[in-house]
Motif scaffolding. Structure first.
Motif, PDB file in Angstrom:
ATOM      1  N   LYS A 201       0.728  -1.392  -0.104  1.00  0.00           N
ATOM      2  CA  LYS A 201       0.034  -0.044   0.153  1.00  0.00           C
ATOM      3  C   LYS A 201       0.846   1.129  -0.070  1.00  0.00           C
ATOM      4  O   LYS A 201       0.438   2.383  -0.551  1.00  0.00           O
ATOM      5  CB  LYS A 201      -1.043   0.156   1.336  1.00  0.00           C
TER       6      LYS A 201
ATOM      7  N   ILE B  62     -13.749  -5.708   0.374  1.00  0.00           N
ATOM      8  CA  ILE B  62     -13.327  -5.060   1.574  1.00  0.00           C
ATOM      9  C   ILE B  62     -12.011  -4.658   1.245  1.00  0.00           C
ATOM     10  O   ILE B  62     -11.713  -3.408   2.101  1.00  0.00           O
ATOM     11  CB  ILE B  62     -13.389  -6.104   2.669  1.00  0.00           C
ATOM     12  N   GLY B  63     -11.157  -5.113   0.529  1.00  0.00           N
ATOM     13  CA  GLY B  63      -9.766  -4.536   0.273  1.00  0.00           C
ATOM     14  C   GLY B  63      -9.682  -3.406  -0.268  1.00  0.00           C
ATOM     15  O   GLY B  63      -8.997  -2.412  -0.148  1.00  0.00           O
TER      16      GLY B  63
ATOM     17  N   GLU C 119      -8.557   4.460   3.490  1.00  0.00           N
ATOM     18  CA  GLU C 119      -7.027   4.759   4.057  1.00  0.00           C
ATOM     19  C   GLU C 119      -6.795   6.073   3.034  1.00  0.00           C
ATOM     20  O   GLU C 119      -6.291   7.191   3.789  1.00  0.00           O
ATOM     21  CB  GLU C 119      -5.918   3.733   3.796  1.00  0.00           C
TER      22      GLU C 119
ATOM     23  N   GLU D 252     -11.027  -0.581   1.967  1.00  0.00           N
ATOM     24  CA  GLU D 252      -9.962  -0.462   3.053  1.00  0.00           C
ATOM     25  C   GLU D 252      -8.920   0.439   2.528  1.00  0.00           C
ATOM     26  O   GLU D 252      -8.407   1.683   2.966  1.00  0.00           O
ATOM     27  CB  GLU D 252      -9.352  -1.606   3.647  1.00  0.00           C
ATOM     28  N   GLU D 253      -8.621   0.362   1.250  1.00  0.00           N
ATOM     29  CA  GLU D 253      -7.524   1.050   0.323  1.00  0.00           C
ATOM     30  C   GLU D 253      -8.236   2.480   0.203  1.00  0.00           C
ATOM     31  O   GLU D 253      -7.572   3.429   0.400  1.00  0.00           O
ATOM     32  CB  GLU D 253      -7.047   0.453  -0.934  1.00  0.00           C
TER      33      GLU D 253
END
Length: 219
Positions: A114, A131-132, A139, A135-136
């Protein structure tokens, strides 16, 4: 491809604000390793990849060959564009790393992945995903909210995919968890064709010509 690069870079900290890039060279695209149920998602991924190639922007992405990740990467390559894939070693087999890219970086963990994606990108785009992907995206929104960067963030709301997330942000603001001085600033587009033009409008060159980018969503 120029070969697989393995790196053991320590995760650096984003300890100072980054100005809006004067030129957009690399665009990080977050998206699913699946294609989803709606065929419009894959169509959008392919159109975005072609648009990046047409505008000389390098795609920076998670390095896999499956789902929307593979669609956007192959479309960029097919349009004559450059692609950097960054993938942790443990996901190499699961996400079937795409070895046709001109730069493939294999890292030791998700944190390094990331951070490198952030470092190599001048803008971020979120396509539909799981979900990934969520999440990215969150962030980058958080880092922007806290003043750690000013890189453009675009949410491609294909067929209303991100509506529940946008509603959640509205709920957070009503409940005052997102409050004055902690605004969440990004752009939402419903048409994939609008992603690259909006990113280009954020450059200092365009802004100096009086074309200030419009932030369509601020929570």
């Amino acid at each position: 491809m120029n070969g697989i690069m393995k790196t053991a870079v320590d995760t650096p900290t984003a300890d100072k604000r980054v100005a809006v890039p004067a030129a957009i060279q690399g665009v990080c695209v977050y998206c699913g390793s699946g294609k989803g149920l709606n065929p419009a998602y894959a169509v959008a991924a392919r159109k975005l990849g072609k648009a990046l190639a047409d505008n000389g922007m390098r795609l920076v992405y998670g390095g896999g060959s499956l789902g929307l990740m593979g669609e956007v990467a192959r479309a960029t390559l097919g349009g004559g564009g450059k692609v950097t894939g960054i993938i942790p070693d443990f996901l190499g087999a699961r996400e079937m790393m795409l070895k046709d890219v001109d730069e493939l970086i294999v890292v030791e963990n998700m944190h390094v992945r990331k951070q490198l994606m952030f470092d190599r990108a001048d803008a971020f785009v979120a396509l539909p995903g799981g979900i990934g992907t969520l999440e990215e995206l969150v962030e980058q929104l958080t880092w922007s909210q806290l003043g750690r960067h000013a890189k453009p963030i675009v949410v491609a709301n294909i067929e209303g995919f991100w509506d529940p997330f946008l509603n959640l942000l509205e709920h957070m603001k009503r409940e005052t968890f997102i409050r004055e001085g902690l605004d969440v600033r990004f752009n939402v587009v419903d048409r994939i064709e609008d992603v690259v033009p909006w990113i280009l409008a954020t450059t200092e060159k365009h802004a100096s010509n009086g074309a200030e980018p419009q932030v369509l969503k601020q929570f």
